[in-house]
Write a protein that holds these residues in place. Structure first.
Motif, PDB file in Angstrom:
ATOM      1  N   ILE A 136       0.800  -1.302  -0.090  1.00  8.53           N
ATOM      2  CA  ILE A 136      -0.089  -0.071   0.054  1.00  8.53           C
ATOM      3  C   ILE A 136       0.775   1.357   0.066  1.00  8.53           C
ATOM      4  O   ILE A 136       1.869   1.131   0.566  1.00  8.53           O
ATOM      5  CB  ILE A 136      -1.006   0.139   0.837  1.00  8.53           C
ATOM      6  N   GLU A 137       0.543   2.209  -0.565  1.00  9.27           N
ATOM      7  CA  GLU A 137       1.234   3.382  -0.725  1.00  9.27           C
ATOM      8  C   GLU A 137       0.282   4.700   0.004  1.00  9.27           C
ATOM      9  O   GLU A 137      -0.663   4.477  -0.074  1.00  9.27           O
ATOM     10  CB  GLU A 137       1.650   3.999  -2.282  1.00  9.27           C
ATOM     11  N   VAL A 138       1.152   5.569   0.736  1.00  7.85           N
ATOM     12  CA  VAL A 138       0.303   6.751   1.164  1.00  7.85           C
ATOM     13  C   VAL A 138       0.791   7.801   0.159  1.00  7.85           C
ATOM     14  O   VAL A 138       1.964   8.278   0.075  1.00  7.85           O
ATOM     15  CB  VAL A 138       0.698   6.926   2.693  1.00  7.85           C
ATOM     16  N   HIS A 139      -0.190   8.271  -0.567  1.00  9.09           N
ATOM     17  CA  HIS A 139      -0.132   9.020  -1.468  1.00  9.09           C
ATOM     18  C   HIS A 139      -0.170  10.563  -1.013  1.00  9.09           C
ATOM     19  O   HIS A 139      -1.426  10.783  -0.354  1.00  9.09           O
ATOM     20  CB  HIS A 139      -1.037   8.809  -2.595  1.00  9.09           C
ATOM     21  N   HIS A 140       0.422  11.675  -1.625  1.00 12.43           N
ATOM     22  CA  HIS A 140       0.063  13.144  -1.387  1.00 12.43           C
ATOM     23  C   HIS A 140      -1.103  13.318  -2.251  1.00 12.43           C
ATOM     24  O   HIS A 140      -1.016  13.377  -3.498  1.00 12.43           O
ATOM     25  CB  HIS A 140       1.173  14.134  -1.715  1.00 12.43           C
ATOM     26  N   ILE A 141      -2.226  13.946  -1.644  1.00 13.69           N
ATOM     27  CA  ILE A 141      -3.335  14.337  -2.457  1.00 13.69           C
ATOM     28  C   ILE A 141      -2.956  15.467  -3.365  1.00 13.69           C
ATOM     29  O   ILE A 141      -3.153  15.498  -4.423  1.00 13.69           O
ATOM     30  CB  ILE A 141      -4.660  14.383  -1.565  1.00 13.69           C
ATOM     31  N   ILE A 142      -2.436  16.324  -2.669  1.00  9.81           N
ATOM     32  CA  ILE A 142      -1.812  17.603  -3.377  1.00  9.81           C
ATOM     33  C   ILE A 142      -0.385  17.311  -3.407  1.00  9.81           C
ATOM     34  O   ILE A 142       0.327  17.353  -2.206  1.00  9.81           O
ATOM     35  CB  ILE A 142      -2.206  18.966  -2.872  1.00  9.81           C
ATOM     36  N   GLN A 143       0.459  17.135  -4.587  1.00 11.84           N
ATOM     37  CA  GLN A 143       1.736  16.695  -4.604  1.00 11.84           C
ATOM     38  C   GLN A 143       2.525  17.950  -3.838  1.00 11.84           C
ATOM     39  O   GLN A 143       2.338  19.283  -3.802  1.00 11.84           O
ATOM     40  CB  GLN A 143       2.137  16.812  -5.851  1.00 11.84           C
ATOM     41  N   GLU A 144       3.689  17.530  -3.207  1.00  9.94           N
ATOM     42  CA  GLU A 144       4.660  18.317  -2.486  1.00  9.94           C
ATOM     43  C   GLU A 144       5.103  19.840  -3.180  1.00  9.94           C
ATOM     44  O   GLU A 144       5.161  20.656  -3.039  1.00  9.94           O
ATOM     45  CB  GLU A 144       5.695  17.763  -1.871  1.00  9.94           C
ATOM     46  N   ALA A 145       5.367  19.097  -4.497  1.00  9.11           N
ATOM     47  CA  ALA A 145       5.902  20.234  -5.619  1.00  9.11           C
ATOM     48  C   ALA A 145       4.766  21.150  -5.869  1.00  9.11           C
ATOM     49  O   ALA A 145       4.966  22.462  -6.209  1.00  9.11           O
ATOM     50  CB  ALA A 145       6.143  19.405  -6.857  1.00  9.11           C
ATOM     51  N   ASP A 146       3.554  20.828  -5.755  1.00  8.89           N
ATOM     52  CA  ASP A 146       2.530  21.927  -5.940  1.00  8.89           C
ATOM     53  C   ASP A 146       1.993  22.534  -4.431  1.00  8.89           C
ATOM     54  O   ASP A 146       0.902  23.098  -4.448  1.00  8.89           O
ATOM     55  CB  ASP A 146       1.209  21.137  -6.385  1.00  8.89           C
ATOM     56  N   GLY A 147       2.623  22.329  -3.449  1.00 12.26           N
ATOM     57  CA  GLY A 147       2.439  23.104  -1.992  1.00 12.26           C
ATOM     58  C   GLY A 147       1.822  22.203  -1.241  1.00 12.26           C
ATOM     59  O   GLY A 147       1.375  22.544   0.089  1.00 12.26           O
ATOM     60  N   GLY A 148       1.568  20.906  -1.405  1.00 14.60           N
ATOM     61  CA  GLY A 148       0.791  19.989  -0.465  1.00 14.60           C
ATOM     62  C   GLY A 148       1.695  19.637   0.575  1.00 14.60           C
ATOM     63  O   GLY A 148       2.786  19.559   0.658  1.00 14.60           O
ATOM     64  N   GLU A 149       1.208  19.626   1.919  1.00 18.91           N
ATOM     65  CA  GLU A 149       1.585  19.226   3.030  1.00 18.91           C
ATOM     66  C   GLU A 149       1.834  17.816   3.485  1.00 18.91           C
ATOM     67  O   GLU A 149       1.178  17.101   2.832  1.00 18.91           O
ATOM     68  CB  GLU A 149       0.816  19.905   4.324  1.00 18.91           C
ATOM     69  N   ASN A 150       2.952  17.678   4.220  1.00 24.17           N
ATOM     70  CA  ASN A 150       2.750  16.240   4.887  1.00 24.17           C
ATOM     71  C   ASN A 150       2.036  15.848   6.079  1.00 24.17           C
ATOM     72  O   ASN A 150       2.323  15.604   7.225  1.00 24.17           O
ATOM     73  CB  ASN A 150       4.172  16.091   5.161  1.00 24.17           C
ATOM     74  N   SER A 151       0.808  16.204   5.874  1.00 25.91           N
ATOM     75  CA  SER A 151      -0.288  16.156   6.824  1.00 25.91           C
ATOM     76  C   SER A 151      -1.237  15.062   6.471  1.00 25.91           C
ATOM     77  O   SER A 151      -1.381  14.689   5.374  1.00 25.91           O
ATOM     78  CB  SER A 151      -1.079  17.497   6.983  1.00 25.91           C
ATOM     79  N   ASP A 175      -4.333  15.282   6.521  1.00 24.43           N
ATOM     80  CA  ASP A 175      -5.309  15.564   5.729  1.00 24.43           C
ATOM     81  C   ASP A 175      -5.106  15.565   4.246  1.00 24.43           C
ATOM     82  O   ASP A 175      -6.026  15.174   3.519  1.00 24.43           O
ATOM     83  CB  ASP A 175      -5.376  17.179   5.889  1.00 24.43           C
ATOM     84  N   ASN A 176      -3.528  15.414   4.084  1.00 18.53           N
ATOM     85  CA  ASN A 176      -3.208  15.432   2.542  1.00 18.53           C
ATOM     86  C   ASN A 176      -2.718  14.071   2.039  1.00 18.53           C
ATOM     87  O   ASN A 176      -2.148  13.904   1.087  1.00 18.53           O
ATOM     88  CB  ASN A 176      -2.065  16.450   2.385  1.00 18.53           C
ATOM     89  N   ALA A 177      -2.969  13.020   2.806  1.00 24.70           N
ATOM     90  CA  ALA A 177      -2.753  11.775   2.819  1.00 24.70           C
ATOM     91  C   ALA A 177      -3.938  10.784   2.327  1.00 24.70           C
ATOM     92  O   ALA A 177      -4.884  10.927   2.974  1.00 24.70           O
ATOM     93  CB  ALA A 177      -1.846  11.011   3.848  1.00 24.70           C
ATOM     94  N   ILE A 178      -3.345   9.895   1.299  1.00 23.94           N
ATOM     95  CA  ILE A 178      -4.675   8.906   0.899  1.00 23.94           C
ATOM     96  C   ILE A 178      -3.810   7.557   0.809  1.00 23.94           C
ATOM     97  O   ILE A 178      -3.162   7.620  -0.027  1.00 23.94           O
ATOM     98  CB  ILE A 178      -5.563   9.457  -0.090  1.00 23.94           C
ATOM     99  N   PRO A 179      -4.194   6.376   1.414  1.00 25.44           N
ATOM    100  CA  PRO A 179      -3.834   5.284   1.196  1.00 25.44           C
ATOM    101  C   PRO A 179      -4.482   4.648   0.099  1.00 25.44           C
ATOM    102  O   PRO A 179      -5.605   4.429  -0.093  1.00 25.44           O
ATOM    103  CB  PRO A 179      -3.937   4.148   2.454  1.00 25.44           C
TER     104      PRO A 179
END
Ligand SMILES: [Zn+2]
Length: 222
Positions: A30-45, A47-51
């Motif tokens: 399973i991967e924990v994906h950034h909903i908004i990519q870090e490169a686009d300002g997404g946080e390591n929170s 809220d921004n994570a989806i397995p």
């Protein structure tokens, strides 16, 4: 940077280690994906994570706009998938008790294992004790599966090209193995077939390695 271990623990427990999009049970795959990519300002929170499972991850992340079939996943849609799955896990956990837990490795992951096997096999044939290893056909069933299931189409063109390079060589090594096996074990023809096989195996190594590295790199978590 990535998500903290404790955030991931929380999220993976809440989602029962199932993909939030297709609901497949993933176990460790399973991967924990950034909903908004870090490169686009997404946080390591949280809220921004989806397995998600490997296959859905590949679809989300690498929709290829040059092959615009289907509809791209948007961050808003991913948040809705996550919310829906969270509600099912929280409100109706009984549906999970009887849900199947079959783990299907997926064709892209399968292709990584297949390329590793092929790389190992040609390295052995190209090595000094090749007599112990020649004759084993190289594998291509996961490649065929990736084509059939459409997962190959998800990949960027340059990775598809490196995979094609590897499997072209894999086919060639199989042909050379057959002609080697079909010559009488003596004389010039045999020596020639032996050299062709050993050179073919050696020549395939960098191509298989490049395909393996590019696929591994593509599937790594982000
Ligand atoms: Zn999935």
């Amino acid at each position: 940077m990535s998500f903290t271990r404790s955030d991931k623990d929380k999220l993976l427990a809440q989602t029962r280690r199932r993909c939030c999009i297709c609901y497949k049970f993933c176990g460790v795959k399973i991967e924990v994906h950034h909903i908004i990519q870090e490169a686009d300002g997404g946080e390591n929170s949280l809220d921004n994570a989806i397995p998600v499972c490997f296959e859905c991850h590949a679809e989300i992340n690498h929709y290829n706009p040059r092959h615009p079939k289907g509809n791209k996943f948007t961050p808003e849609e991913l948040k809705l998938h996550k919310k829906q799955w969270f509600e099912i896990c929280k409100d109706t956990p009984e549906v999970l008790v009887n849900a199947p837990r079959n783990i299907d490795i997926g064709s892209l992951e399968g292709m990584i294992l297949e390329l590793k096997f092929n790389l190992d096999a040609v390295n052995r044939v190209a090595g000094s004790d090749w007599q112990n290893f020649y004759g084993c056909p190289l594998e291509n069933s996961q490649y065929r599966r990736a084509v059939k299931e459409g997962s190959l189409l998800l990949l960027p063109d340059e990775i598809i090209s490196s995979i094609h390079g590897a499997y072209t060589f894999i086919g060639r090594v199989n042909t050379l193995t057959n002609s080697f096996a079909n010559t009488r074990p003596e004389g010039n023809a045999h020596e020639e077939a032996t050299n062709r096989l050993l050179n073919g195996a050696r020549g395939s190594i960098p191509y298989i390695q490049i395909a393996l590295d590019s696929l591994n790199n593509f599937l790594k978590e982000d």
